[in-house]
Motif scaffolding. Sequence first.
Motif, PDB file in Angstrom:
ATOM      1  N   ILE A 131      -7.323 -15.495  -2.553  1.00  0.00           N
ATOM      2  CA  ILE A 131      -6.933 -14.176  -2.055  1.00  0.00           C
ATOM      3  C   ILE A 131      -5.437 -13.963  -2.230  1.00  0.00           C
ATOM      4  CG2 ILE A 131      -6.512 -14.808   0.365  1.00  0.00           C
ATOM      5  CD1 ILE A 131      -8.146 -11.585  -0.987  1.00  0.00           C
ATOM      6  N   ILE A 132      -4.646 -15.040  -2.178  1.00  0.00           N
ATOM      7  CA  ILE A 132      -3.201 -14.909  -2.424  1.00  0.00           C
ATOM      8  C   ILE A 132      -2.959 -14.432  -3.846  1.00  0.00           C
ATOM      9  CG2 ILE A 132      -1.046 -16.202  -2.608  1.00  0.00           C
ATOM     10  CD1 ILE A 132      -2.103 -18.018  -0.348  1.00  0.00           C
ATOM     11  N   ARG A 133      -3.700 -14.990  -4.812  1.00  0.00           N
ATOM     12  CA  ARG A 133      -3.548 -14.567  -6.210  1.00  0.00           C
ATOM     13  C   ARG A 133      -4.093 -13.159  -6.415  1.00  0.00           C
ATOM     14  NH1 ARG A 133      -5.738 -20.136  -7.469  1.00  0.00           N
ATOM     15  NH2 ARG A 133      -3.878 -21.439  -7.700  1.00  0.00           N
ATOM     16  N   ALA A 134      -5.209 -12.851  -5.745  1.00  0.00           N
ATOM     17  CA  ALA A 134      -5.823 -11.534  -5.921  1.00  0.00           C
ATOM     18  C   ALA A 134      -4.883 -10.427  -5.484  1.00  0.00           C
ATOM     19  CB  ALA A 134      -7.135 -11.472  -5.141  1.00  0.00           C
ATOM     20  N   ARG A 135      -4.121 -10.663  -4.420  1.00  0.00           N
ATOM     21  CA  ARG A 135      -3.210  -9.640  -3.909  1.00  0.00           C
ATOM     22  C   ARG A 135      -2.164  -9.232  -4.951  1.00  0.00           C
ATOM     23  NH1 ARG A 135      -2.617  -8.430   1.260  1.00  0.00           N
ATOM     24  NH2 ARG A 135      -0.349  -8.256   1.105  1.00  0.00           N
ATOM     25  N   LYS A 136      -1.815 -10.151  -5.832  1.00  0.00           N
ATOM     26  CA  LYS A 136      -0.766  -9.877  -6.811  1.00  0.00           C
ATOM     27  C   LYS A 136      -1.207  -8.876  -7.881  1.00  0.00           C
ATOM     28  CE  LYS A 136       1.364 -14.426  -6.179  1.00  0.00           C
ATOM     29  NZ  LYS A 136       1.737 -15.725  -6.822  1.00  0.00           N
ATOM     30  N   VAL A 137      -2.515  -8.720  -8.065  1.00  0.00           N
ATOM     31  CA  VAL A 137      -3.002  -7.819  -9.114  1.00  0.00           C
ATOM     32  C   VAL A 137      -3.820  -6.666  -8.530  1.00  0.00           C
ATOM     33  CG1 VAL A 137      -3.003  -9.634 -10.853  1.00  0.00           C
ATOM     34  CG2 VAL A 137      -5.071  -9.242  -9.498  1.00  0.00           C
ATOM     35  N   SER A 138      -3.821  -6.538  -7.226  1.00  0.00           N
ATOM     36  CA  SER A 138      -4.630  -5.510  -6.581  1.00  0.00           C
ATOM     37  C   SER A 138      -4.083  -4.111  -6.865  1.00  0.00           C
ATOM     38  CB  SER A 138      -4.657  -5.747  -5.068  1.00  0.00           C
ATOM     39  OG  SER A 138      -5.358  -4.713  -4.412  1.00  0.00           O
ATOM     40  N   LEU A 139      -5.016  -3.142  -6.969  1.00  0.00           N
ATOM     41  CA  LEU A 139      -4.609  -1.754  -7.001  1.00  0.00           C
ATOM     42  C   LEU A 139      -4.057  -1.360  -5.627  1.00  0.00           C
ATOM     43  CD1 LEU A 139      -7.690  -0.202  -8.841  1.00  0.00           C
ATOM     44  CD2 LEU A 139      -5.426  -0.632  -9.808  1.00  0.00           C
ATOM     45  N   PHE A 140      -3.202  -0.366  -5.610  1.00  0.00           N
ATOM     46  CA  PHE A 140      -2.636   0.093  -4.337  1.00  0.00           C
ATOM     47  C   PHE A 140      -3.032   1.538  -4.119  1.00  0.00           C
ATOM     48  CE2 PHE A 140       0.648   2.056  -1.702  1.00  0.00           C
ATOM     49  CZ  PHE A 140       0.655   1.180  -0.619  1.00  0.00           C
ATOM     50  N   TYR A 141      -3.871   1.742  -3.112  1.00  0.00           N
ATOM     51  CA  TYR A 141      -4.276   3.101  -2.759  1.00  0.00           C
ATOM     52  C   TYR A 141      -3.170   3.737  -1.915  1.00  0.00           C
ATOM     53  CZ  TYR A 141      -7.243   6.950  -1.237  1.00  0.00           C
ATOM     54  OH  TYR A 141      -7.763   8.194  -1.003  1.00  0.00           O
ATOM     55  N   PRO A 142      -2.819   5.004  -2.182  1.00  0.00           N
ATOM     56  CA  PRO A 142      -1.722   5.645  -1.432  1.00  0.00           C
ATOM     57  C   PRO A 142      -1.907   5.552   0.080  1.00  0.00           C
ATOM     58  CG  PRO A 142      -2.409   7.024  -3.268  1.00  0.00           C
ATOM     59  CD  PRO A 142      -3.393   5.886  -3.195  1.00  0.00           C
ATOM     60  N   ASN A 143      -0.813   5.239   0.739  1.00  0.00           N
ATOM     61  CA  ASN A 143      -0.760   5.176   2.202  1.00  0.00           C
ATOM     62  C   ASN A 143      -1.605   4.043   2.783  1.00  0.00           C
ATOM     63  OD1 ASN A 143       0.368   6.152   4.635  1.00  0.00           O
ATOM     64  ND2 ASN A 143      -1.515   7.265   5.108  1.00  0.00           N
ATOM     65  N   THR A 144      -1.860   3.011   1.990  1.00  0.00           N
ATOM     66  CA  THR A 144      -2.506   1.819   2.542  1.00  0.00           C
ATOM     67  C   THR A 144      -1.595   1.221   3.605  1.00  0.00           C
ATOM     68  OG1 THR A 144      -3.689   1.318   0.496  1.00  0.00           O
ATOM     69  CG2 THR A 144      -3.337  -0.507   2.028  1.00  0.00           C
ATOM     70  N   GLN A 145      -2.178   0.887   4.758  1.00  0.00           N
ATOM     71  CA  GLN A 145      -1.379   0.381   5.862  1.00  0.00           C
ATOM     72  C   GLN A 145      -1.783  -1.046   6.219  1.00  0.00           C
ATOM     73  OE1 GLN A 145      -1.219   3.038   9.268  1.00  0.00           O
ATOM     74  NE2 GLN A 145      -1.297   4.848   7.953  1.00  0.00           N
ATOM     75  N   GLN A 146      -0.792  -1.868   6.523  1.00  0.00           N
ATOM     76  CA  GLN A 146      -1.020  -3.235   6.964  1.00  0.00           C
ATOM     77  C   GLN A 146      -1.363  -3.230   8.451  1.00  0.00           C
ATOM     78  OE1 GLN A 146      -0.285  -5.562   4.449  1.00  0.00           O
ATOM     79  NE2 GLN A 146      -1.252  -7.223   5.584  1.00  0.00           N
ATOM     80  N   ILE A 147      -2.422  -3.954   8.820  1.00  0.00           N
ATOM     81  CA  ILE A 147      -2.810  -4.020  10.234  1.00  0.00           C
ATOM     82  C   ILE A 147      -3.101  -5.467  10.617  1.00  0.00           C
ATOM     83  CG2 ILE A 147      -3.789  -1.698  10.245  1.00  0.00           C
ATOM     84  CD1 ILE A 147      -6.598  -3.046  10.160  1.00  0.00           C
TER      85      ILE A 147
END
Length: 249
Positions: A131-147
């Motif tokens: 999952i650490i590697r996956a995060r590096k290539v993930s698409l970013f949807y506008p206004n995605t928020q960290q929770i």
Amino acid sequence: MEIKRRNFQGVLNILSFNRHFYVLGFIALALIIGSKFILNWHNGLFWMVILAFIYGLTMPLFVSAYVYDFSGFYNFDWLKKMKIEDTKNKFNLNINAGFDETSFIIESILPNSKLQVYDFYNEKQHTEPAIIRARKVSLFYPNTQQINSNSIPLNDNSVDNIFLLSAIHEIRIQNEKVQFLKECRRVCKPNGNVIMVEHLRDFPNFLAFTIGFTHFFSKSTWKKAFEEAGFNSFKETKFTPFMSIFNCN
């Protein structure tokens, strides 16, 4: 935004995110082959071990190609069949663990509804290398928020549908899963739904992923977590023998 997946993207993702597993596997395979020249292997046992290693390294790729590249999963026909109401007053969540391949697809299927995307990844709690590697290539949807997994920053009874698509197995601790699902239950409207897609720790996934199937959780584990979180229904639909779609409310 139009999402066009590359050929064999599912398999390429598996290879990329789990490359540590494949590197160690091929090193172990090379050592076993080399040991044939040193140790007095029984010929039948030697080939049994070699074939077991080859099976363990290749079968996850074949199954991943089937599930993610050829089954039509990312066409989301399975979601369209649910006939979710799509109007301007509908509010949906898509919650992930930092790897997002689905938000733009959901938006295209439910274009009139409002969509909010949350990411519950916590680098101290969710430490899987994949999952650490996956995060590096993930698409970013506008206004995605960290929770945080135990706190969704929304009012009670405010959400129509929550999508948890191959994400919350990254929450490894049962109590954390229950707390997360309690938050989902809290923010859902009385007639709202949680739609979860997961591989299960079951026999088909053991055949597919061998010891890797322990990364997933059993149906009974999920059922218990949803019940403890206050959900009344837990309905499963199989999408291929290796993947389950749960509709809970």
